[in-house]
Scaffold this active site. Sequence first.
Site, short mmCIF file in Angstrom:
data_model
loop_
_atom_site.label_atom_id
_atom_site.label_comp_id
_atom_site.label_asym_id
_atom_site.label_seq_id
_atom_site.Cartn_x
_atom_site.Cartn_y
_atom_site.Cartn_z
N GLU A 51 48.36 34.39 47.26
CA GLU A 51 48.29 35.31 48.39
C GLU A 51 46.97 35.18 49.14
O GLU A 51 45.93 34.97 48.53
CB GLU A 51 48.40 36.74 47.88
N CYS A 72 46.00 43.25 45.60
CA CYS A 72 46.12 41.86 45.18
C CYS A 72 47.24 41.68 44.17
O CYS A 72 47.42 42.46 43.26
CB CYS A 72 44.78 41.31 44.71
N1 SAH Z 1 38.79 38.72 39.89
C1 SAH Z 1 37.85 39.20 40.83
C2 SAH Z 1 38.31 39.10 42.26
C3 SAH Z 1 39.73 39.40 42.56
S1 SAH Z 1 40.24 41.06 42.39
C4 SAH Z 1 37.44 40.61 40.49
O1 SAH Z 1 38.08 41.23 39.65
O2 SAH Z 1 36.47 41.07 41.05
C5 SAH Z 1 39.57 41.80 43.85
C6 SAH Z 1 39.25 43.26 43.73
O3 SAH Z 1 40.48 44.03 43.73
C7 SAH Z 1 38.52 43.61 42.47
O4 SAH Z 1 37.46 44.51 42.73
C8 SAH Z 1 39.61 44.27 41.66
O5 SAH Z 1 39.07 45.06 40.65
C9 SAH Z 1 40.39 45.01 42.72
N2 SAH Z 1 41.71 45.46 42.34
C10 SAH Z 1 42.64 44.85 41.59
N3 SAH Z 1 43.75 45.61 41.47
C11 SAH Z 1 43.52 46.73 42.18
C12 SAH Z 1 44.27 47.92 42.44
N4 SAH Z 1 45.49 48.08 41.94
N5 SAH Z 1 43.70 48.86 43.21
C13 SAH Z 1 42.48 48.71 43.73
N6 SAH Z 1 41.71 47.63 43.52
C14 SAH Z 1 42.22 46.65 42.74
FE1 SF4 Z 2 41.72 39.09 37.43
FE2 SF4 Z 2 40.92 41.55 36.82
FE3 SF4 Z 2 40.18 40.44 39.16
FE4 SF4 Z 2 42.74 41.17 38.71
S1 SF4 Z 2 40.96 42.50 38.84
S2 SF4 Z 2 42.06 39.28 39.61
S3 SF4 Z 2 42.95 40.68 36.51
S4 SF4 Z 2 39.62 39.77 37.08
#
Ligand code: SAH
Ligand code: SF4
Length: 367
Positions: free
Chosen positions: A111, A352
């Site tokens: 995505e 995401c």
């Molecule tokens: N893996 C990296 C980057 C991708 S996730 C990380 O975890 O930082 C990007 C952001 O989206 C991260 O801050 C993650 O914690 C957040 N995120 C993932 N799922 C989410 C959700 N359901 N609601 C809000 N933020 C979310």
């Molecule tokens: Fe991976 Fe956690 Fe980032 Fe989701 S929030 S992309 S599981 S590291």
Amino acid sequence: MHLGRLIAPSPERRQMERTNRSRDIRTYSLDELTELVKELGQPGFRAKQLHEWLHVKNVCSFSDMTNLPKALRESLEDHFSFKVPTEIVKQVSKDGSRKYLLQFSDGVSVETVGMPNRNKLAVCISTQAGCAMGCAFCATGLAGLTRSLTAQEMVDQVLHVARDFGERVTSVVFMGQGEPLANFDATVEALRILNDPNGLAIGARHLTVSTCGIIPNIRRFAELPEQFTLAISLHSAIQPTRNKLMPGVKKYTLLRLHEAIQEYVEKTGRRPTYEFAMIEGINDTNPEMQALIDFCAGTLCHVNLIQLNDIADSPLKPSPIEKVETLQRRLTMHGVETTIRNSRGSDIDAACGQLKQRRILKKHLSE
Ligand code: SAH
Ligand code: SF4
């Protein structure tokens, strides 16, 4: 007429033909392209033209490179691959953001989101298909890891959005699917390609990598000479809560994470961002708020609060907005700069992993 067949191939040329057929033309630096056009018996300025078509004008095929001789285009076509991802789904939000599901040549899809704002265009890219970290609140984490992306595949997502909007991309956040610091080398390579003054020339400060907190690679990131921006997904400053929410980084304790971030600040003078998705009854309680204040107060940082994006069938629910505002007030009172972020494109599965999840679900339902 075919240029490649007019010139008797030199031994170097034959070697090039053997090794390069599978290499994507866009992975070549300007110096390498200069060598390459020389090999094809063309003047040096063709390399600059080629580089410009690939990285500035952002075309998707050799035939679009209209100021190159036809024979050269055909010769390039014969010798190099030029694979751009295919758009499988595009959703357009009421707020103008566009979310894409892009598929690479091996069938793997990720995505990407484009977020326009006045004369700016921000892009959120994925660094892996899926993710191995298994965060409990994240649709991507729940699905597991398929594979890491190459640097070119990361850059391709940015190019796709630039092409779709017909605009220059002004910033990129590595916050789509996947953990960038678990794919460190490709991530740094992509950052450098995006930052290249001869290419998209996106300023280093406008390139942000978000990590769940892989400490050794935060240290490596701090050593980079460029001023790339770092965001850390914190989500709780209490160890047992964080362990439950983010089991993949259990071994990197909050204490060590705090130390590594302070080292990053000392080394780079840059302000890291903490991402904090507020989950009802889990990390929005009084002790959780106090722990976050203690983690941040007196340090250089910026906190982004976001209401959790709802994930289908998950017991985790977003905190009420009043709680988010209370936490912002408390952090501000303690001198911690805090922003409440609203999820862009929430009407288009913007969190995401959600678009992909929905497609998988649909596929299962139709089977
Ligand atoms: N893996 C990296 C980057 C991708 S996730 C990380 O975890 O930082 C990007 C952001 O989206 C991260 O801050 C993650 O914690 C957040 N995120 C993932 N799922 C989410 C959700 N359901 N609601 C809000 N933020 C979310
Ligand atoms: Fe991976 Fe956690 Fe980032 Fe989701 S929030 S992309 S599981 S590291």
